[in-house]
Write an enzyme that holds these catalytic residues in place. Structure first.
Site, mmCIF file in Angstrom:
data_model
loop_
_atom_site.group_PDB
_atom_site.id
_atom_site.type_symbol
_atom_site.label_atom_id
_atom_site.label_comp_id
_atom_site.label_asym_id
_atom_site.label_seq_id
_atom_site.Cartn_x
_atom_site.Cartn_y
_atom_site.Cartn_z
ATOM 1 C CD GLN A 78 42.738 37.886 42.082
ATOM 2 O OE1 GLN A 78 43.778 37.265 42.018
ATOM 3 N NE2 GLN A 78 41.803 37.596 42.950
ATOM 4 C CG PHE A 79 36.507 37.368 38.317
ATOM 5 C CD1 PHE A 79 35.312 37.802 38.876
ATOM 6 C CD2 PHE A 79 36.978 36.113 38.642
ATOM 7 C CE1 PHE A 79 34.604 36.988 39.743
ATOM 8 C CE2 PHE A 79 36.276 35.286 39.502
ATOM 9 C CZ PHE A 79 35.089 35.721 40.059
ATOM 10 C CB THR A 80 37.959 38.944 42.910
ATOM 11 O OG1 THR A 80 39.361 38.735 43.038
ATOM 12 C CG2 THR A 80 37.250 37.610 42.759
#
Length: 151
Positions: A78-80
């Protein structure tokens, strides 16, 4: 390294109408990697999450860990989680690790969790995913290695 950890009755990840990972009772771990993360962050994060006492014992107290209850982990990249929303209306993701590094540490994290005796299911790194879950409690925690390791 940053994680959103949710205690779940069940969770699954779907990519292009195919279920790529699914668990019953356990933890859904949304995992974000930043550019200065290392194997030290991976080890700390895996140990912390596997041993968090967030499952109820026979007295209804959060006193049992994922290992104690024989639960599984579903880990989703989950890079966000490193999105910076302080300026403007579009998040900046400059603090998120480059994909090659992020994928290596994501894989290392899952290996570390397995080494601690917990079965792991996964999302598909870099894919557009649909995540479904039944949050139990609800119990949702944010765990950040930088706040403890002081990097």
């Amino acid at each position: 390294m940053r994680a959103v950890v949710q205690r779940v009755d069940w969770a699954r990840v779907v990519v292009e109408n195919d279920t790529v990972g699914a668990i019953d009772k356990g933890l859904l771990v949304l995992l974000g990697v930043t550019g200065d993360d290392s194997d030290r962050d991976v080890s700390w994060m895996a140990e912390k999450i596997v041993n968090l006492r967030i499952f109820e014992d026979e007295n209804g107290k959060m006193n049992l860990s994922l290992r104690d209850v024989g639960g599984k982990a579903l880990v989703v990249s989950q890079f966000t989680l490193y999105g910076d929303c302080r300026k403007g209306r579009r998040p900046s993701f400059v603090k998120a690790a480059e994909p090659a590094m992020a994928e290596r540490l994501y894989e290392s994290f899952m290996d570390a969790v397995k080494d601690l005796g917990v079965a792991v299911e996964r999302g598909k790194f870099g894919a557009h995913m649909k995540v479904e879950l039944c949050n139990d409690g609800p119990v949702t925690l944010i765990v950040d290695s930088k706040e403890v390791l002081g990097q």
